[in-house]
Design a protein around this motif. Structure first.
Motif, PDB file in Angstrom:
ATOM      1  N   UNK A   1       0.701  -1.078   0.068  1.00 36.70           N
ATOM      2  CA  UNK A   1      -0.051   0.049  -0.106  1.00 36.70           C
ATOM      3  C   UNK A   1       0.775   1.228  -0.061  1.00 36.70           C
ATOM      4  N   UNK A   2       2.094   1.214   0.664  1.00 38.39           N
ATOM      5  CA  UNK A   2       2.927   2.379   0.865  1.00 38.39           C
ATOM      6  C   UNK A   2       3.446   2.439  -0.631  1.00 38.39           C
ATOM      7  N   UNK A   3       3.820   1.425  -1.064  1.00 34.33           N
ATOM      8  CA  UNK A   3       4.524   1.609  -2.425  1.00 34.33           C
ATOM      9  C   UNK A   3       3.647   2.180  -3.506  1.00 34.33           C
ATOM     10  N   UNK A   4       2.124   2.229  -3.434  1.00 35.42           N
ATOM     11  CA  UNK A   4       1.234   2.602  -4.096  1.00 35.42           C
ATOM     12  C   UNK A   4       1.093   4.124  -4.022  1.00 35.42           C
ATOM     13  N   UNK A   5       1.637   4.769  -3.187  1.00 33.94           N
ATOM     14  CA  UNK A   5       1.305   6.114  -2.644  1.00 33.94           C
ATOM     15  C   UNK A   5       1.750   7.135  -3.687  1.00 33.94           C
ATOM     16  N   UNK A   6       3.049   6.819  -4.367  1.00 33.57           N
ATOM     17  CA  UNK A   6       3.602   7.866  -5.040  1.00 33.57           C
ATOM     18  C   UNK A   6       2.564   8.044  -6.385  1.00 33.57           C
ATOM     19  N   UNK A   7       1.751   6.906  -6.621  1.00 31.25           N
ATOM     20  CA  UNK A   7       0.689   7.227  -7.608  1.00 31.25           C
ATOM     21  C   UNK A   7      -0.686   7.658  -7.260  1.00 31.25           C
ATOM     22  N   UNK A   8      -1.056   7.079  -6.137  1.00 32.90           N
ATOM     23  CA  UNK A   8      -2.413   7.525  -5.412  1.00 32.90           C
ATOM     24  C   UNK A   8      -2.571   9.024  -5.130  1.00 32.90           C
ATOM     25  N   UNK A   9      -1.249   9.462  -4.655  1.00 30.54           N
ATOM     26  CA  UNK A   9      -1.593  10.934  -4.049  1.00 30.54           C
ATOM     27  C   UNK A   9      -1.815  11.855  -5.184  1.00 30.54           C
ATOM     28  N   UNK A  10      -0.841  11.738  -6.517  1.00 28.05           N
ATOM     29  CA  UNK A  10      -1.235  12.592  -7.556  1.00 28.05           C
ATOM     30  C   UNK A  10      -2.595  12.486  -8.128  1.00 28.05           C
ATOM     31  N   UNK A  11      -3.057  11.219  -8.277  1.00 25.55           N
ATOM     32  CA  UNK A  11      -4.262  10.727  -8.789  1.00 25.55           C
ATOM     33  C   UNK A  11      -5.545  11.378  -8.237  1.00 25.55           C
ATOM     34  N   UNK A  12      -5.340  11.363  -6.680  1.00 24.67           N
ATOM     35  CA  UNK A  12      -6.565  12.077  -6.036  1.00 24.67           C
ATOM     36  C   UNK A  12      -6.278  13.573  -6.289  1.00 24.67           C
ATOM     37  N   UNK A  13      -5.093  14.155  -6.208  1.00 26.60           N
ATOM     38  CA  UNK A  13      -5.234  15.615  -6.496  1.00 26.60           C
ATOM     39  C   UNK A  13      -5.535  15.957  -8.124  1.00 26.60           C
ATOM     40  N   UNK A  14      -5.368  15.043  -8.871  1.00 26.21           N
ATOM     41  CA  UNK A  14      -5.672  15.350 -10.243  1.00 26.21           C
ATOM     42  C   UNK A  14      -7.156  14.974 -10.328  1.00 26.21           C
ATOM     43  N   UNK A  15      -7.776  14.506  -9.626  1.00 28.10           N
ATOM     44  CA  UNK A  15      -9.226  14.246  -9.602  1.00 28.10           C
ATOM     45  C   UNK A  15      -9.901  15.657  -9.137  1.00 28.10           C
TER      46      UNK A  15
END
Length: 135
Positions: A11-25
């Motif tokens: 889950x921690x490894x997915x944060x570099x993608x999940x964070x910007x995705x949430x910001x982009x949404x």
């Protein structure tokens, strides 16, 4: 044999993608212009791919091949080409043309800030990989 980090680490490894995705949404929802909304949607798609690949980081050991899944690419290495597994961790291998190559295993990289259980899990997985790779 499938070797991957613990669920919490995945889950921690997915944060570099999940964070910007949430910001982009969030940006795509609030903007009124077409071009910025399109750019935000493209950024969300790229960030989502990065988040999924981050979650799937790991190594699969099959009879004749080693599959290393990283953030940006998946490398398939023939078992007979492997010359060693380093403590970095990385796979040292040689191509059919004799060129020496090096492929990092991002899933099992450790830092000094990690809790001991996470570090032990990664070291155990790396040990299993090293035993598998021995001729």
């Amino acid at each position: 044999m499938e070797l991957s980090p613990s669920t919490l680490n995945r889950l921690a490894n997915s944060i570099p993608g999940a964070g910007p995705a949430a910001g982009g949404i969030a940006y795509a929802v609030q903007t009124d212009d077409t071009l910025p909304r399109l750019a935000a949607c493209l950024a969300v798609i790229g960030s989502t791919v990065l988040a999924i690949r981050g979650y799937r980081l790991g190594v699969r050991c099959q009879d004749a091949t080693l599959i290393v899944r990283g953030y940006l690419r998946t490398r398939v290495i023939a078992r007979e080409s492997i010359t060693g597994i380093t403590d970095f961790p990385a796979v040292r291998w040689t191509t059919h043309q004799g060129r020496k190559r090096w492929t990092p295993i991002t899933a099992f990289m450790t830092t000094t800030d990690e809790i001991s259980a996470t570090r032990l899990h990664k070291e155990h997985a790396l040990g299993k990989l090293q035993r598998w790779a021995r001729p």
